[in-house]
Design an enzyme around this catalytic site. Structure first.
Site, PDB file in Angstrom:
ATOM      1  CB  CYS A  36      44.792 -11.901  -9.693  1.00 25.84           C
ATOM      2  SG  CYS A  36      46.348 -11.817 -10.594  1.00 25.84           S
ATOM      3  CB  CYS A  40      49.146 -13.950  -7.069  1.00 27.85           C
ATOM      4  SG  CYS A  40      49.076 -12.240  -7.656  1.00 27.85           S
ATOM      5  CB  CYS A  54      -0.929   0.009   1.223  1.00 28.75           C
ATOM      6  SG  CYS A  54      -0.027  -0.049   2.785  1.00 28.75           S
ATOM      7  CB  CYS A  88       4.349  -0.474   1.792  1.00 32.88           C
ATOM      8  SG  CYS A  88       3.347  -1.607   2.780  1.00 32.88           S
ATOM      9  CG  ASP A 133      14.433 -30.538  19.105  1.00 28.62           C
ATOM     10  OD1 ASP A 133      13.846 -30.220  20.142  1.00 28.62           O
ATOM     11  OD2 ASP A 133      13.892 -31.099  18.140  1.00 28.62           O
ATOM     12  CG  ASP A 180      12.783 -30.062  13.045  1.00 31.52           C
ATOM     13  OD1 ASP A 180      13.048 -28.848  13.026  1.00 31.52           O
ATOM     14  OD2 ASP A 180      11.706 -30.511  13.464  1.00 31.52           O
TER      15      ASP A 180
END
Length: 796
Positions: free
Chosen positions: A83, A80, A13, A16, A485, A688
């Site tokens: 570079c 090298c 909107c 924003c 966990d 997980d």
């Protein structure tokens, strides 16, 4: 001044638009900003393109991320660390480029840019800096073919240069053979040396010219100046020495130096090719054809023609070409190259299979679920490529040192010549200066870190450990605290319902039906265990209305017109339910390490307990060994779980984990991680990758355990390709070994230059020996990194 268009997501909107404009105008270097809501773009006027990352971060903090993309460039002619610095600087000046990470060992650059960046301009800027580039996804031919062609070309140049240099080198030892006449005539030496100098040494002149044009220095500049000085002095003597006298010539020094450097580059390229073996091995898993089943029968077609939904037939001994689900048949499948699991796994109808795995002993008919870049194999290849192309934080320091290294060496060489001319004569001083220039080439510095990272991430991938980037690898070696966990990490994650007790005179089957109604669409493992228990007793129920998940607590819904709650103690307490009457029973279950859930249903406007459920999960066989290995590595283990204190404590006691935190909500896990980090601990979080995402992101190193093809690659810095907790100490161990190799390489690279330059300056190293040592230093760094290929997890 640059005008840049940013593609911004999340704007809905006019407010924003205002927030994005305010964030842009407050960002450093932005003079103006025009935001288009319909096109979701922002056109900004930026004083310095290199301030774009700060602008992007400012917009992201406002809640509107800038759309970006990553592409990899193959870059030729880098020699090298200087570079590397020059390529990064050149590419970062292109409007729209957010970040550039150049890897000398793989000769590639990982470019992060905003959507809409003029990508052809990147290639043009690269060419202006003296390098040629090509986007990896547009290259023709395989990487192995290109590497083989490059090696063949370097070998041919080396052989010819060595053949031309040998007669010059033999002239250095006439007394050794008792034949002074072995010395070639001066004009013949001039011809041979000139072919080597300006034919096979032309690559150094091209690199030196581009370095001078860009007002920087590199290895090519040092070699070109040093060898040219020796050639020029010898040529001067050829044409100025009086007739009848043998001129003093140094052609052999210049020619042999170039030959030694070519030898070093050839050996280095061979060794670097071995660092890419992991990528080549993974890519080779993908077959070129697939057997597609249709109404006309089974036909062998190119893999590019396979689409999602196609039925494919995979015979015993063939590789599975795509990701899919088994529809017919059964077999054992070897997934070792994808997951590191050495034993074949059984696959039956309904089970998923991954492209690249080997079908061993049965015919399978699979339905395609992913092709091309969407397959698990392609994701793994991209992840390994990204890790190998990324740059460790310590390498950035090395690159900064290398950027000023060459100018400093030039000054040292000049002082060596100037002071030496007064002390030992101009010719000897010039030879000393040449030796300084040659031995100081920063090749080893540029290769020290990336080669170790490439080998380390490659060998880890073959063991089922996917490391997203070099920063995760560097952080992992410092970990001193690991947080686990419980469910699915230390336990199998497939709990079973051990007891279902009806309370307050409720009917057993009726309350079980209510519980099933609430958990019909729930995805939690405990919900699955409840549904299995009910199915075994032929209890069915319609899904609850108004179903809602209470994160870290349970779920609620409406059954038979009444509100119902199913969850842990915390959910019951929040509903004001008194569970004291069943405390003894609850404690008995918890003492056995069981997880409790309660069912309450509304009665006369008040929630009333009607059932108690006790679930048990099985600890993984490898879990105890995992904790012991971490102890041996000096790493403290924590268990943080949403289960009750009794259930979590029982698991902790069985595994030997003394630090246990129970009844912790998902959002609180991240707070525990941050608390430990505030105590100067380096924390790894193991989960997980989905429910534990906040904690994984908060940790110094997040490790996500992948299950099948559901890989949480974007949740953590390290993904463990199978649910084996032993991969945790293995991942930390390979990071420590890799970091040890990086330190060894950097130490010897710095020591080599620190000792070699002063020795050359005082005349204790002649130019040819300096050239040989310079070539040997690069090869030794790569060879030391390749020793990582011998690494194996402690469990093996």
């Amino acid at each position: 001044m640059s005008h840049i268009t940013l593609h911004i997501s999340g704007m809905t909107c006019a407010s924003c638009v205002r927030r994005v404009e305010q964030a842009l105008l407050a960002a450093p270097g932005v003079d103006s900003a025009e935001v288009n809501l319909a096109a979701e773009t922002a056109r900004i006027q930026l004083r310095d393109p290199q301030q774009l990352p700060a602008v992007s971060e400012a917009v992201k903090r406002a809640g509107y991320p800038v759309a970006t993309r990553h592409r990899q460039l193959a870059i030729a002619n880098m020699t090298c660390a200087s570079c590397v610095r020059r390529v990064e600087t050149a590419l970062q000046k292109v409007p729209g480029v957010l970040d550039v990470q150049v890897n000398l060992a793989s000769e590639q650059a990982l470019v992060t840019m905003t959507e809409g960046t003029a990508q052809e301009q990147l290639l043009q800027v690269l060419e202006q800096a003296g390098y040629t580039g090509q986007w990896l996804d547009q290259q023709t031919g395989s990487d192995h073919e290109r590497q083989a062609g490059k090696l063949q070309r370097e070998r041919r140049h080396l052989i010819i240069a060595a053949l031309l240099s040998t007669p010059l080198a033999l002239g250095m030892f006439p007394e050794l053979f008792g034949r002074p006449d072995l010395m070639l005539p001066p004009l013949v030496q001039l011809v041979l040396a000139s072919i080597v100098q300006f034919g096979f040494g032309a690559r150094f002149y091209r690199g030196a010219w581009h370095a001078v044009r860009n007002r920087t220095g590199n290895m090519d500049l040092l070699v070109a100046i040093g060898t040219s000085a020796g050639w020029a002095l010898s040529t001067w003597h050829v044409f100025t020495t009086p007739a009848g006298q043998m001129p003093v010539l140094y052609y052999e020094a210049s020619a042999v130096i170039i030959s030694f450097i070519l030898l070093g580059k050839y050996l280095e390229s061979r060794a670097k090719g071995q660092t890419l073996e992991a990528i080549r091995a993974l890519t080779a898993l993908r077959p070129d054809t697939a057997r597609r089943r249709s109404a006309e029968g089974d036909q062998l077609v190119p893999l590019e023609q396979i689409r999602v939904g196609d039925l494919l037939v995979v015979q015993p001994g063939e590789r599975i070409p795509v990701d899919g689900d088994v529809r017919e048949g059964g077999s054992h499948v070897d997934e070792s190259m994808l997951t590191g699991e050495s034993l074949p796994v059984s696959r039956q109808p309904g089970d998923p299979v991954s492209g690249g795995s080997m079908n061993q002993d049965g015919l399978l008919v699979i339905e395609t679920t992913a092709v091309g870049h969407d397959t698990l194999l392609s994701q793994i290849v991209r992840l390994v490529e990204s890790a190998q192309a990324s740059k460790a934080p310590i390498q950035r320091l090395v690159d900064r040192v290398s950027s000023v290294f060459v100018p400093v060496v030039l000054v040292i060489a000049f002082l060596t010549f100037a002071i030496g001319s007064l002390l030992v004569g101009s010719e000897q001083a010039l030879l000393n200066a040449i030796a300084v220039l040659v031995i100081a080439c920063p090749c080893a510095l540029g290769l020290a870190t990336p080669t170790a990272i490439m080998v380390g991430t490659g060998v880890a991938a073959r063991r089922g450990i996917l490391i997203r980037d070099a920063e995760a690898l560097e952080q992992a070696h410092k970990v001193d605290t690991v947080i686990f966990d419980k469910t699915g990490t230390l336990t199998l994650g497939k709990p079973t319902l051990q007891a279902f007790e009806a309370l307050n005179g409720s009917d057993h089957d009726q309350t079980l039906a209510w519980a099933v109604a609430i958990q019909t669409h729930a995805e939690h493992p405990l919900a699955g265990a409840l549904r299995t228990y009910a199915n075994d007793r032929d209890i069915q129920a319609e899904p609850a209305a108004d179903f809602r998940v209470q994160a870290g607590r349970g779920a609620s819904g409406v059954v038979d017109g009444r509100k119902a709650w199913l969850g842990n103690d915390l959910l019951m307490v929040e509903q004001g339910i008194d569970m004291a009457a069943w405390q003894t029973e609850a404690e008995q279950h918890e003492a056995q390490g069981r997880t409790l859930s309660w069912l309450a249903i509304e009665d006369a406007g008040q929630p009333q307990l009607v059932a108690l459920m006790a679930f048990a999960d099985t600890i993984k066989p490898e879990a105890a060994q995992t904790i012991r290995q971490l102890d041996r590595l000096g790493i403290e283990s924590w268990l943080i779980s949403g289960d009750s204190q009794a259930a979590a404590g029982a698991v902790g006691r069985e595994l030997g984990i003394s630090r246990v935190e129970a009844q912790v909500l998902p959002e609180d896990k991240a707070r525990h991680v941050q608390t430990l980090r505030s105590q100067d601990r380096v924390v790894a979080m193991i989960g997980d990758g989905i429910n534990d995402a906040p904690a994984l992101s908060a940790a110094d190193v997040g490790m996500a355990m992948a299950t099948g093809t559901d890989v949480a690659m974007h949740s953590a810095g390290i993904t463990l390709m199978r649910g084996d907790p032993l991969l945790v100490p293995a991942a930390l161990d390979i990071s420590r070994h890799t970091w040890r190799k990086i330190r060894q390489n950097l130490f010897w690279a710095f020591v080599y230059n620190s000792l070699g330059i002063p020795l050359a300056a005082v005349g204790l190293l002649n130019p040819m020996l300096a050239g040989a040592m310079m070539a040997a230093s690069s090869v030794s760094v790569v060879a030391n990194a390749l020793l990582l290929k011998r690494w194996k997890p402690e469990a093996q």
